[in-house]
Design a protein around this motif. Structure first.
Motif, short mmCIF file in Angstrom:
data_model
loop_
_atom_site.label_atom_id
_atom_site.label_comp_id
_atom_site.label_asym_id
_atom_site.label_seq_id
_atom_site.Cartn_x
_atom_site.Cartn_y
_atom_site.Cartn_z
N HIS A 1 0.89 -1.21 -0.02
CA HIS A 1 -0.21 0.06 0.01
C HIS A 1 1.21 0.84 -0.06
O HIS A 1 0.66 2.03 -0.38
N GLU B 1 0.84 8.48 -4.99
CA GLU B 1 0.32 8.49 -4.67
C GLU B 1 -0.30 7.19 -4.36
O GLU B 1 -0.39 6.51 -5.86
N GLY C 1 -4.31 6.00 -2.65
CA GLY C 1 -5.50 7.51 -2.81
C GLY C 1 -7.30 7.27 -3.58
O GLY C 1 -7.76 6.10 -3.97
C1 GLC Z 1 -2.55 4.28 1.62
C2 GLC Z 1 -1.70 4.90 0.11
C3 GLC Z 1 -3.01 4.90 -0.29
C4 GLC Z 1 -4.26 4.29 -0.80
C5 GLC Z 1 -3.91 3.58 0.67
C6 GLC Z 1 -4.55 2.06 0.69
O1 GLC Z 1 -2.21 4.39 2.48
O2 GLC Z 1 -0.77 6.39 0.60
O3 GLC Z 1 -2.08 5.75 -1.43
O4 GLC Z 1 -5.13 4.88 -1.26
O5 GLC Z 1 -2.89 3.25 1.40
O6 GLC Z 1 -4.51 0.95 -0.73
#
Ligand code: GLC
Length: 482
Positions: free
Chosen positions: A175, A386, A389
């Protein structure tokens, strides 16, 4: 009779029990989405997915009963360490909680002290695997998430499980790559996990996420674009060469959002419900938001929304710079979030400069967040990177058009000029130009509304992603006849 794939899904957090960030949203909805797939949608297999979480001090289980189901010891530095397993349900989903001394000692979900976190998540990852021996349920797949649970894949690869988990395969979802986890030299051997000969870069050899990347059968980035970016120097966190060499086991699967929970047609937290067909009703939510925030009620002024962790990753500094430099003063904005105190203070200072236009709310507030998605016109999200996101997808679902940087999941989910605005470049001036473009289009109400309709019509539900994950599970179990 159809075959069943049993998946043990490991995460540090999952809504509704404990949620700090996006991982909590994903772990809170993907297991259920997998279970909900019909056999036609999976190509003829059943998925029995179960979630396992640490029993953090802050876990909210008021409404659920925790049933003790097992208690056993694992070895740490030659001594017995007790593990207790509790079970509850979240809808149809079986959820296991693991309790034990390292989890109690660390106190918070993520501690500022890397040693505490290292200890806690090593314990959790191993206890989760060991749990399988004590339940009448053997997983075919261990699905780990981020560095916190990556060691489960490593232990699976390393240990000989005396038949219990022989044949069990692992998958690791990444993630957020730069969070590699603390160096665990010392910890690993205490838990009976030797440092394996591996081809990771020297400095990464005792870090949990790299060890997970080395051992997992499949590695999944949370968007296809991020899977590509991970192979570059800019986004690869020093592991780009390693990942490039092992590219064949790496894929990207975009996350979904919980489209039942985030639904403007039924959301009880917003002032007026609306759909694609009744989008005109959406305006009431803008009025309500302006009233709540103490902004002048004015339907014609473009209202920007930001819902984010206050973090440089999220480009909050770019948002502040851009708002200060807009070439018009016909705008309003609201920023909601907590995080880095320096950014929080910068935001508050800017709000003092624009008291009638900018409201800054330093807190986590899910309800206000939904009022912003429903009431603001333009959602600002100029992230530096990202992985996926989620808020840009939620914003689109509510008809709030996002202005996003061309990176990772933002690039994969926002269609420039159709469902939002995507800009290249990293500077405040690039972002500013994109905002001015959006403002120009905003003045053409009919056209703006057609973009809002496009955005609201996008399918961000979990189904497609859950199907992609199922394909990966099956490919891992190919020899088992799935
Ligand atoms: C982390 C990442 C984000 C993603 C999330 C869930 O927080 O920074 O981009 O959406 O994980 O996978």
């Amino acid at each position: 009779m159809s075959k069943t794939i049993r998946v043990l899904f490991l995460a540090a957090e999952a809504a509704p029990f404990v949620k700090i960030g996006g991982l909590g949203d994903v772990a809170g909805s993907l297991p259920t989405a997998l279970r909900a797939l019909s056999e036609t949608e999976t190509g003829g297999v059943k998925l029995d997915v179960r979630l396992v979480l640490p029993l953090h001090m802050v876990v909210r289980t008021e409404s659920a009963t925790l049933r003790p189901v097992a208690s056993f010891n694992i070895k740490r530095a030659g001594k017995d360490l007790n593990v207790q397993i509790f079970e509850t349900r979240s809808g149809e989903l079986a959820v296991y909680f693991i309790a034990g001394e390292p989890i109690t000692t660390s106190g918070s979900v993520y501690s500022a002290n890397p040693a505490l976190d290292g200890e806690k998540y090593t314990f959790f990852s191993l206890a989760a695997l060991e749990m399988a021996k004590h339940l009448d349920w053997r997983p075919d797949i261990i699905h780990a998430n981020d560095w916190h649970t990556a060691l489960a894949a490593y232990a699976l690869q390393l240990k000989h499980w005396d038949g219990d988990l022989r044949g069990t395969k692992s998958l690791l979802t990444v993630h957020n790559l730069p969070y590699l986890g603390p160096d665990l030299t010392g910890r690993l051997s205490a838990y009976g996990l030797p440092l394996a000969q591996n081809d990771l870069p020297e400095w990464a050899r005792a870090m949990p996420l790299p060890l997970g990347l080395w051992s997992a059968g499949k590695v999944v980035a949370v968007s296809p674009a991020y899977a590509d970016e991970m192979l570059t120097k800019e986004f690869g966190a020093g592991l780009e060469h390693y990942l490039a060499e092992h590219k064949s086991s790496l894929t990207g699967i975009i996350n979904g959002i919980d489209t039942d929970y985030f639904n403007p047609a039924t959301d009880e937290g917003i002032s007026t419900n609306y759909t694609l067909e009744t989008i005109k009703e959406r305006a009431w939510n803008k009025t309500a938001l302006q009233t709540t925030l103490g902004l002048e009620v004015d339907a014609s002024v473009p209202l920007f929304g930001v819902v984010s962790r206050m973090d440089t990753q999220k480009g909050i500094d770019l948002v502040l710079d851009a708002l200060a430099k807009l070439k018009t003063d016909h705008w309003q904005a609201v920023i909601l979030g907590t995080g880095d105190p320096t950014l929080e203070n910068r935001a508050k200072r800017l709000a003092e400069k624009f008291p009638n236009q900018l409201k800054v709310e330093i807190r986590y507030d899910g309800r206000l967040a939904r009022k912003i998605y429903a009431g603001a016109d333009i959602f600002l999200m100029p992230s530096r990177y990202e992985p996926c996101g989620l808020s840009q997808m939620i914003a689109m679902r509510y008809g709030c058009l996002p202005v996003v940087s061309a990176t990772g999941g933002l690039k994969d989910t926002v269609r420039h000029g159709e469902t939002g605005f995507v800009f290249e470049g990293k500077k405040a001036k690039d972002f500013l130009k994109a905002i001015h473009d959006a403002l120009e289009i905003y003045e053409n109400k009919a056209y703006w509304q057609s973009l809002q309709r496009n955005a609201m019509a996008e399918d961000f539900s979990w189904k497609k992603s859950a199907q992609e994950y199922t394909k990966l599970y099956r490919s891992l179990l190919l020899h088992e006849g799935f």
